[in-house]
Structure formats: C-alpha cells, structure tokens
Design a protein around this motif. Sequence first.
Motif, mmCIF file in Angstrom:
data_model
loop_
_atom_site.group_PDB
_atom_site.id
_atom_site.type_symbol
_atom_site.label_atom_id
_atom_site.label_comp_id
_atom_site.label_asym_id
_atom_site.label_seq_id
_atom_site.Cartn_x
_atom_site.Cartn_y
_atom_site.Cartn_z
ATOM 1 N N GLU A 155 0.875 -1.169 0.093
ATOM 2 C CA GLU A 155 -0.098 0.056 -0.009
ATOM 3 C C GLU A 155 0.932 1.091 -0.093
ATOM 4 O O GLU A 155 0.567 2.287 -0.761
ATOM 5 N N ASN A 156 1.924 1.165 0.774
ATOM 6 C CA ASN A 156 2.782 2.336 0.790
ATOM 7 C C ASN A 156 3.453 2.778 -0.577
ATOM 8 O O ASN A 156 3.596 3.807 -0.930
ATOM 9 N N ASN A 216 4.233 5.621 -5.850
ATOM 10 C CA ASN A 216 3.870 5.688 -7.108
ATOM 11 C C ASN A 216 2.927 6.206 -7.946
ATOM 12 O O ASN A 216 2.768 6.182 -8.853
ATOM 13 N N HIS A 217 1.943 6.623 -6.799
ATOM 14 C CA HIS A 217 0.765 7.353 -7.552
ATOM 15 C C HIS A 217 -0.063 6.545 -8.163
ATOM 16 O O HIS A 217 -0.388 6.986 -9.445
ATOM 17 N N ILE A 218 -0.292 5.365 -8.000
ATOM 18 C CA ILE A 218 -1.174 4.335 -8.825
ATOM 19 C C ILE A 218 -2.559 4.386 -8.614
ATOM 20 O O ILE A 218 -2.666 4.006 -7.240
ATOM 21 N N SER A 258 -6.690 1.283 -11.664
ATOM 22 C CA SER A 258 -5.508 0.411 -12.694
ATOM 23 C C SER A 258 -5.028 -0.718 -12.025
ATOM 24 O O SER A 258 -4.907 -1.757 -12.877
ATOM 25 N N LEU A 259 -4.963 -0.843 -10.644
ATOM 26 C CA LEU A 259 -4.724 -2.199 -10.049
ATOM 27 C C LEU A 259 -5.769 -3.141 -10.277
ATOM 28 O O LEU A 259 -5.607 -4.375 -10.565
ATOM 29 N N ILE A 272 0.908 -13.834 -6.508
ATOM 30 C CA ILE A 272 0.238 -12.430 -6.525
ATOM 31 C C ILE A 272 1.697 -11.688 -6.027
ATOM 32 O O ILE A 272 1.546 -10.298 -6.732
ATOM 33 N N LEU A 273 2.542 -12.078 -5.435
ATOM 34 C CA LEU A 273 3.610 -11.179 -4.859
ATOM 35 C C LEU A 273 4.355 -10.752 -6.206
ATOM 36 O O LEU A 273 5.146 -9.972 -6.361
ATOM 37 N N ILE A 274 4.771 -11.909 -7.051
ATOM 38 C CA ILE A 274 5.553 -11.679 -8.237
ATOM 39 C C ILE A 274 4.780 -10.475 -9.048
ATOM 40 O O ILE A 274 5.472 -9.901 -9.658
ATOM 41 N N LYS A 275 3.683 -10.603 -9.247
ATOM 42 C CA LYS A 275 2.861 -9.507 -10.070
ATOM 43 C C LYS A 275 3.200 -8.174 -9.514
ATOM 44 O O LYS A 275 3.379 -7.145 -10.184
ATOM 45 N N TRP A 276 2.916 -7.957 -8.066
ATOM 46 C CA TRP A 276 3.057 -6.654 -7.500
ATOM 47 C C TRP A 276 4.534 -6.496 -7.546
ATOM 48 O O TRP A 276 4.770 -5.202 -7.854
ATOM 49 N N SER A 277 5.561 -7.295 -7.446
ATOM 50 C CA SER A 277 7.038 -7.039 -7.624
ATOM 51 C C SER A 277 7.231 -6.324 -9.059
ATOM 52 O O SER A 277 8.003 -5.377 -9.348
ATOM 53 N N GLN A 278 6.535 -7.068 -10.038
ATOM 54 C CA GLN A 278 6.905 -6.548 -11.282
ATOM 55 C C GLN A 278 6.234 -5.211 -11.661
ATOM 56 O O GLN A 278 6.643 -4.265 -12.272
ATOM 57 N N LEU A 279 4.960 -4.890 -11.102
ATOM 58 C CA LEU A 279 4.087 -3.665 -11.371
ATOM 59 C C LEU A 279 5.031 -2.602 -10.422
ATOM 60 O O LEU A 279 5.242 -1.476 -11.303
ATOM 61 N N LEU A 280 5.455 -2.903 -9.433
ATOM 62 C CA LEU A 280 6.033 -1.749 -8.429
ATOM 63 C C LEU A 280 7.597 -1.750 -8.724
ATOM 64 O O LEU A 280 8.318 -0.874 -8.194
ATOM 65 N N GLN A 281 8.256 -2.616 -9.601
ATOM 66 C CA GLN A 281 9.531 -2.867 -9.735
ATOM 67 C C GLN A 281 10.498 -2.589 -8.675
ATOM 68 O O GLN A 281 11.142 -1.766 -8.539
ATOM 69 N N TYR A 282 9.952 -3.697 -7.744
ATOM 70 C CA TYR A 282 10.629 -3.904 -6.430
ATOM 71 C C TYR A 282 10.685 -5.131 -5.945
ATOM 72 O O TYR A 282 9.531 -5.786 -6.157
#
Length: 148
Positions: free
Chosen positions: A13-14, A19-21, A25-26, A50-60
């Motif tokens: 969430e932080n 990243n102002h998403i 969009s999510l 799901i965590l892989i998708k988040w990592s790819q999306l947020l580039q972290y």
Amino acid sequence: MDLKQINIGQLLENSVKENHIEIESLCSIFNCEAKDIEQMYNSDTLDTDILIKWSQLLQYDFFRLYSQHLVLYAPPSANRYNQIEIKKEVKSQEPQFRKNIYTKEIIEFIIRRINKGEMTREEIISKYRIPKTTLYKWLYKYNKYIEE
C-alpha cells in the motif's frame, strides 16, 4: 523497517501511494475488485504468484525482504554444516546458494544498530551469526557512509 515482522500488505500500500497508482488501474491489472485490493493491503502474507505481480508492477523485489529476514533471524546453524559434510553423496534438488548473502540494507541495518547503541558488536556476532572478521570489515568499510 522492521525485518523481524514483515507486513507485506502495508508495504504494498505504501509503495502504491508513493508511485501514485490509481486503484482502478490495479483492479484491471489484477482482474479483481477494489475490495480485493484492500484485502491484499490488510493481509500480512500473500501468495507468491500475486507477490510476483506486485513486484513486477512496482519494480521492487518484495521477496528480498523475506531473504533478508532469513539472513538476520534464521541463520544456518553449525550442526547443519556437519550434516552437509556427512551427506555429501546425496544431491539435493533444491537450488544451491552462496553461504552468506549480505545485502547493502542488511549491512546498514547492522551498523546502525551498533552506532545507535542498540546492540554491541558481540551481541551482533552471536545473535546473527555474522563472523567477527566480516563485521569488523563492514565497520571499517561502510561506517563512514552510514548516517546515524
């Protein structure tokens, strides 16, 4: 950041806010509703896909948080090394990694704890099983770059 207790939902969430998403969009990316995204934010754990998708999306790399937790709070025991020597003939199907992987964040975390007086060098060595020579090399090499 407290690596002992990882609340992945709050971290996600932080990061989304930074990243102002937009939540719309999510929802389209994850193919779900806003309440499902909110449930992820309130969750302490998430499935790896799901965590892989988040990592790819947020580039972290959110998995790195768990790796750092393992290095700091679950170091390999001395008995494990003896067992490995006995069972050399048996090949493991698990991927083999280097014995010690200390990231920049872990090194900074350790040095800050010493600089702030939260832990002594001896406590760091015994609690996290970091070799004495390694710790002293870190202090010599990185201490001047780390703010207290």
